[in-house]
Scaffold this active site. Structure first.
Site, mmCIF file in Angstrom:
data_model
loop_
_atom_site.group_PDB
_atom_site.id
_atom_site.type_symbol
_atom_site.label_atom_id
_atom_site.label_comp_id
_atom_site.label_asym_id
_atom_site.label_seq_id
_atom_site.Cartn_x
_atom_site.Cartn_y
_atom_site.Cartn_z
ATOM 1 N N TYR A 250 11.027 1.383 -9.870
ATOM 2 C CA TYR A 250 10.373 0.065 -9.869
ATOM 3 C C TYR A 250 10.767 -0.747 -11.094
ATOM 4 C CZ TYR A 250 7.419 2.101 -6.217
ATOM 5 O OH TYR A 250 6.961 2.706 -5.079
ATOM 6 N N GLU B 143 0.828 -1.207 0.000
ATOM 7 C CA GLU B 143 0.000 0.000 0.000
ATOM 8 C C GLU B 143 0.864 1.259 0.000
ATOM 9 O OE1 GLU B 143 -3.284 2.466 -0.031
ATOM 10 O OE2 GLU B 143 -3.236 0.318 -0.364
ATOM 11 N N GLY C 187 14.921 2.306 -0.075
ATOM 12 C CA GLY C 187 13.683 1.848 -0.700
ATOM 13 C C GLY C 187 13.862 0.456 -1.299
#
Length: 158
Positions: A131, A83, A97
């Site tokens: 990503y 989320e 991250g």
């Protein structure tokens, strides 16, 4: 500097709320944050709807990931839905991250999950590129639909 990741506890609730608020500010969605320390306590630590891992640099919280399980009928396996992933601005570029996502991948592997999924805002090019650099693929053929409380109430009343 040492970076560690640990599971959040109830003592982290004020920090979790702070990080959620900082993420909302970054995403230009701060007006949508209605979470409180009490609602986070109830939903994360009492009802166990979600889990949180905390990233710390030398013992100071610098980021977090909030996630929960979903399920794939096609795979007949659980998955993890990320989320929120957030690292404080001044601590970005240090691999934190990536470390938080790698920890989520380890959790997904331990739990025999078939997928690790999340959404990203279309304008958030730095995150999209990050990503993709990790091997994540956009699901361009899918559109996310949402109902908020009013729509849920209206539909439930039918």
């Amino acid at each position: 500097m040492s970076f560690t990741i640990r599971k959040a506890t109830e003592n982290d609730i004020p920090t979790i709320l702070h990080l959620i608020t900082q993420l909302a500010i970054y995403e230009k969605l701060e007006r949508e944050v209605v979470a409180t320390e009490e609602t986070l306590k109830q939903t994360i630590f009492v009802q166990n709807y979600a889990e949180v891992i905390i990233g710390e640099e030398d013992g100071q919280t610098v980021g977090f990931a909030l996630f929960f399980h979903n399920y794939s009928t096609f795979l007949s396996k659980p998955g993890i839905y990320l989320e929120d992933l957030f690292v404080e601005v001044e601590h970005r570029g240090k691999g934190y991250g990536k470390n938080l996502l790698a920890e989520l991948a380890r959790i997904a592997k331990e739990r025999n999950c078939g997928r690790l999924e999340w959404s990203v805002l279309n304008w958030n090019t730095p995150s999209i590129e990050f990503y993709k650099s990790l091997g994540a693929k956009p699901m361009d053929e899918w559109t996310v639909y949402r109902m908020t409380e009013q729509e849920i109430n209206d539909l439930a009343a039918l």
